[in-house]
Design a protein around this motif. Structure first.
Motif, PDB file in Angstrom:
ATOM      1  N   ASN A 157       0.821  -1.217   0.000  1.00 27.93           N
ATOM      2  CA  ASN A 157       0.000   0.000   0.000  1.00 27.93           C
ATOM      3  C   ASN A 157       0.852   1.263   0.000  1.00 27.93           C
ATOM      4  OD1 ASN A 157       1.023  -0.186   2.589  1.00 27.93           O
ATOM      5  ND2 ASN A 157      -0.968  -0.082   3.624  1.00 27.93           N
ATOM      6  N   ASN A 178      -3.562  -1.382   9.919  1.00 29.91           N
ATOM      7  CA  ASN A 178      -4.557  -0.624   9.155  1.00 29.91           C
ATOM      8  C   ASN A 178      -4.222   0.862   9.222  1.00 29.91           C
ATOM      9  OD1 ASN A 178      -6.643  -2.728   8.416  1.00 29.91           O
ATOM     10  ND2 ASN A 178      -6.656  -2.970  10.642  1.00 29.91           N
ATOM     11  N   TYR A 179      -4.674   1.586   8.202  1.00 35.26           N
ATOM     12  CA  TYR A 179      -4.437   3.025   8.125  1.00 35.26           C
ATOM     13  C   TYR A 179      -5.749   3.773   7.912  1.00 35.26           C
ATOM     14  CZ  TYR A 179       0.686   2.868   7.811  1.00 35.26           C
ATOM     15  OH  TYR A 179       2.020   2.717   8.085  1.00 35.26           O
ATOM     16  N   HIS A 180      -5.761   5.036   8.366  1.00 40.46           N
ATOM     17  CA  HIS A 180      -6.808   5.975   7.977  1.00 40.46           C
ATOM     18  C   HIS A 180      -6.391   6.569   6.623  1.00 40.46           C
ATOM     19  CE1 HIS A 180      -9.114   6.118  11.748  1.00 40.46           C
ATOM     20  NE2 HIS A 180      -7.964   6.057  12.377  1.00 40.46           N
ATOM     21  N   THR A 181      -7.104   6.251   5.588  1.00 35.55           N
ATOM     22  CA  THR A 181      -6.735   6.715   4.247  1.00 35.55           C
ATOM     23  C   THR A 181      -7.678   7.776   3.699  1.00 35.55           C
ATOM     24  OG1 THR A 181      -7.968   4.883   3.259  1.00 35.55           O
ATOM     25  CG2 THR A 181      -5.617   4.527   3.672  1.00 35.55           C
ATOM     26  N   LYS A 189      -4.035   3.465  11.880  1.00 36.26           N
ATOM     27  CA  LYS A 189      -5.251   3.203  12.633  1.00 36.26           C
ATOM     28  C   LYS A 189      -5.001   2.114  13.685  1.00 36.26           C
ATOM     29  CE  LYS A 189     -10.065   1.690  12.205  1.00 36.26           C
ATOM     30  NZ  LYS A 189     -11.139   1.249  11.265  1.00 36.26           N
ATOM     31  N   ASP A 190      -4.478   0.960  13.269  1.00 32.89           N
ATOM     32  CA  ASP A 190      -4.203  -0.153  14.180  1.00 32.89           C
ATOM     33  C   ASP A 190      -2.716  -0.482  14.155  1.00 32.89           C
ATOM     34  OD1 ASP A 190      -6.896  -0.410  14.808  1.00 32.89           O
ATOM     35  OD2 ASP A 190      -7.251  -1.876  13.216  1.00 32.89           O
ATOM     36  N   ARG A 203      -5.220   1.483  18.869  1.00 36.53           N
ATOM     37  CA  ARG A 203      -6.191   1.855  17.825  1.00 36.53           C
ATOM     38  C   ARG A 203      -6.411   3.354  17.890  1.00 36.53           C
ATOM     39  NH1 ARG A 203     -10.922  -1.891  16.938  1.00 36.53           N
ATOM     40  NH2 ARG A 203      -9.366  -2.695  15.476  1.00 36.53           N
TER      41      ARG A 203
END
Length: 209
Positions: A157, A178-181, A189-190, A203
């Motif tokens: 990514n 995980n990301y805030h996209t 994010k995580d 988180r």
């Protein structure tokens, strides 16, 4: 001093015990695809991350060790290495702990009027809450900025996937799950932070920068 420490420890136990566990696995992922660090999109993103000097983040964190296991809401406000604040709060009461870094060290206070200051911030955090985390690196790790001399990996990514970083003889690993996209700069994010004896699950619900 002992009575004050007891009050802090009791409050910490109260505010941290009532939070639900994070639904983030304790195990590191093993199916991640990596790309080269020279990737143009990654290098562009890295420069954007470096440009974020002051920021705030809020969410939930969970901590696991042989002696401690808890989770709490958190609010992190960062200006520079000698000026940042970490709030920990309960989801079932008004209890809070405030960790404030300043030029002379760290001060911990609560909403009951208790206060304690020490020059050694890591020692104070370990004594009051039981966490032994690398505060000096936390500000960059949280926003997904690796030490470029460390062993880090870039995901498919085009964002930071993970790294390994030794501190005081202990190897810390980080996995960015995980990301805030949905914002101008993609931010984590995580996150799963681990060493041989500790696990920190984070988180992040919201970012401001």
């Amino acid at each position: 001093m002992k009575n004050l420490t007891f009050l802090f420890v009791s409050l910490a136990a109260l505010l941290l015990a009532g939070c639900q566990s994070l639904d983030i696995s304790d195990e590191r992922p093993n199916n991640v695809q990596y790309i080269e660090k020279t990737d143009a999109a990654w290098q562009t993103h890295l420069q954007k991350i470096k440009a974020i000097k002051a920021y705030s983040a809020s969410g939930q964190l969970g901590y696991i060790s042989a002696k401690e296991r808890f989770s709490s809401r958190f609010d992190w406000q960062y200006n520079n290495p000698r000026a940042y604040t970490l709030f920990l709060s309960s989801t079932i009461s008004s209890s809070t702990l405030k960790f404030q870094m300043h030029a002379n060290g760290m001060t911990i206070s609560d909403n009951k009027g208790n206060q304690r200051s020490e020059a050694d911030a890591k020692m104070l955090l370990r004594e009051i809450v039981g966490m032994d985390i690398p505060l000096e690196q936390f500000a960059t790790w949280l926003k997904g900025e690796p030490n470029e001399r460390a062993d880090y990996k870039v995901g498919a990514n085009h964002l930071l996937a993970g790294f390994g970083y030794p501190i005081d003889g202990t190897l810390w690993t980080a996995d960015y799950l995980n990301y805030h996209t949905d914002q101008s700069v993609a931010l984590p994010k995580d996150i799963l932070l681990k060493n041989a004896e500790q696990t920190l699950k984070i988180r992040v619900d919201s970012w401001k920068y």
